[in-house]
Design an enzyme around this catalytic site. Structure first.
Site, short mmCIF file in Angstrom:
data_model
loop_
_atom_site.label_atom_id
_atom_site.label_comp_id
_atom_site.label_asym_id
_atom_site.label_seq_id
_atom_site.Cartn_x
_atom_site.Cartn_y
_atom_site.Cartn_z
N ARG A 59 0.80 -1.21 0.00
CA ARG A 59 0.00 0.00 0.00
C ARG A 59 0.84 1.27 0.00
NH1 ARG A 59 -2.69 -4.04 1.84
NH2 ARG A 59 -0.66 -4.49 2.68
N THR A 60 1.77 1.39 0.95
CA THR A 60 2.51 2.64 1.11
C THR A 60 3.35 2.95 -0.13
OG1 THR A 60 2.62 2.03 3.44
CG2 THR A 60 3.97 3.89 2.76
N LYS A 87 25.50 -6.12 -0.94
CA LYS A 87 26.96 -6.25 -1.07
C LYS A 87 27.67 -5.50 0.06
CE LYS A 87 26.42 -6.25 -6.07
NZ LYS A 87 26.53 -5.36 -7.24
N ARG A 109 11.16 3.71 3.73
CA ARG A 109 10.74 2.72 4.73
C ARG A 109 11.97 1.93 5.12
NH1 ARG A 109 5.62 -1.18 4.77
NH2 ARG A 109 4.74 0.85 5.28
N HIS A 137 4.76 5.70 11.61
CA HIS A 137 4.31 5.56 10.22
C HIS A 137 3.36 6.75 9.99
CE1 HIS A 137 3.12 4.02 6.45
NE2 HIS A 137 2.73 2.81 6.77
N1 CP Z 1 -0.38 -0.11 5.89
C1 CP Z 1 0.84 -0.35 5.37
O1 CP Z 1 1.84 0.28 5.72
O2 CP Z 1 0.86 -1.33 4.41
P1 CP Z 1 2.15 -1.77 3.57
O3 CP Z 1 3.11 -2.43 4.52
O4 CP Z 1 1.63 -2.69 2.50
O5 CP Z 1 2.76 -0.52 2.99
#
Ligand code: CP
Length: 308
Positions: A59-60, A87, A109, A137
């Site tokens: 999603r993100t 590496k 991320r 998040h």
């Molecule tokens: N909600 C969320 O962060 O989903 P993903 O890990 O798929 O990005």
């Protein structure tokens, strides 16, 4: 365009209620734009954005990429699994090599808490945290609060129960900060082993019984049991977890009022939530995903204002 009070979006803890309202008002406009036949606008033309994902995401990652493309940014994508990180290249070296290609913004991320903050101190680009370990998040919390606001109006006084694995959840922490800044009341519910010891310092209520939490709240945000982080046994078995904390249609229908159900995804169907609840009228799960694009467009647009 008014600017946010921050140069980077590292966490909800660092921003204020005015920033959140500005993001929401901007997202309202973008939501209208992306529902038009012509969805693309030139706001971020000549801005280059790198999406660096050192941890899996559906999603993100897709939502940020779509938001960037809707705003006409130039986009490059990086997945650690297919890069020279394997590496032995360090985070700073990886990012500085990407920035040498004249990148303005980095969406990252990373599995380690604090990675986005670390980067913001060492590289010359605007950083957006797309999830750092069990820390924050921020865009998930913004899209969750935006989705509640769309449904109930003002969040002031709204009661939100966050249910499940609070201990490992960056979504929980960012939601707590965001909802409280908007005047909502927050309760966490889950097994004692999955509630962090510092939780009382955050000013949230703690309720060990699912049914009591659901009777209290207007909105239940059901978190995923993070199966990949269950190397230690936090509860006797998944079966027992489902019996005590799984939300099913029978529980939902027996409440004294109708509540809203949310989930940040990915869902473990049949564990924290059954399919008939996830797919019910009370569930806002797909609205959360839809709103993620508009909210991320707003964050990118407002932060890019500080670059131009
Ligand atoms: N909600 C969320 O962060 O989903 P993903 O890990 O798929 O990005």
């Amino acid at each position: 365009m008014s600017a946010l009070s921050v140069k980077h979006l590292l966490g909800i803890k660092d921003i204020n209620a005015n920033d959140i309202e500005m993001i929401f008002k901007t997202a309202d406009t973008f939501k209208e734009v992306i529902n038009r036949p012509i969805k693309k606008i030139p706001s971020l033309r000549d801005i280059t954005i790198a999406n660096l994902f050192f941890e899996n995401s559906t999603r993100t990652k897709l939502s940020f990429e779509l938001a960037e493309k809707r705003l006409s940014a130039d986009v490059i994508n990086f997945a650690a699994s297919s890069s020279s990180v394997s590496k032995g290249e360090t985070l700073i070296d990886t990012v500085n090599n990407i920035l040498a290609m004249k990148v303005d913004m980095v969406v990252m991320r990373h599995p380690y808490a604090g990675a986005a903050k670390f980067l913001s101190k060492h590289v010359n680009a605007t950083i957006i945290n797309a999830g750092d370990g069990a820390h924050e998040h921020p865009t998930q919390a913004l899209l969750d609060a935006f989705t509640i606001r769309e449904k109930v109006g003002d969040l002031k006084g709204c009661k939100v129960a966050i249910v499940g694995d609070i201990l490992h959840s960056r979504v929980a922490l960012s939601n707590i900060f965001c909802l409280q800044k908007l005047g909502a009341e927050v309760m966490v519910c889950g097994p004692a082993t999955l509630i962090p010891k510092y939780i009382h310092e955050l000013g949230v209520k703690v309720e060990p019984e699912l049914k009591k939490a659901l009777e209290w709240c207007d909105v239940a945000n059901m978190l995923r049991i993070q199966l990949e982080r269950q190397d230690i046994k936090f509860f006797p078995s998944l079966r027992e977890y489902v019996m005590r904390y799984g939300l099913n249609k029978e529980i939902l229908n027996n409440l004294s009022k109708e509540i809203i159900v949310m989930h940040p995804g990915p869902i473990n169907r049949g564990i924290e939530i059954t399919s008939d609840v996830a797919d019910s009228k009370q569930s806002l799960i797909l609205q959360q995903v839809e709103n993620g694009v508009a909210v991320r467009m707003a964050v990118l647009y407002l932060l890019a204002g500080a670059i131009k």
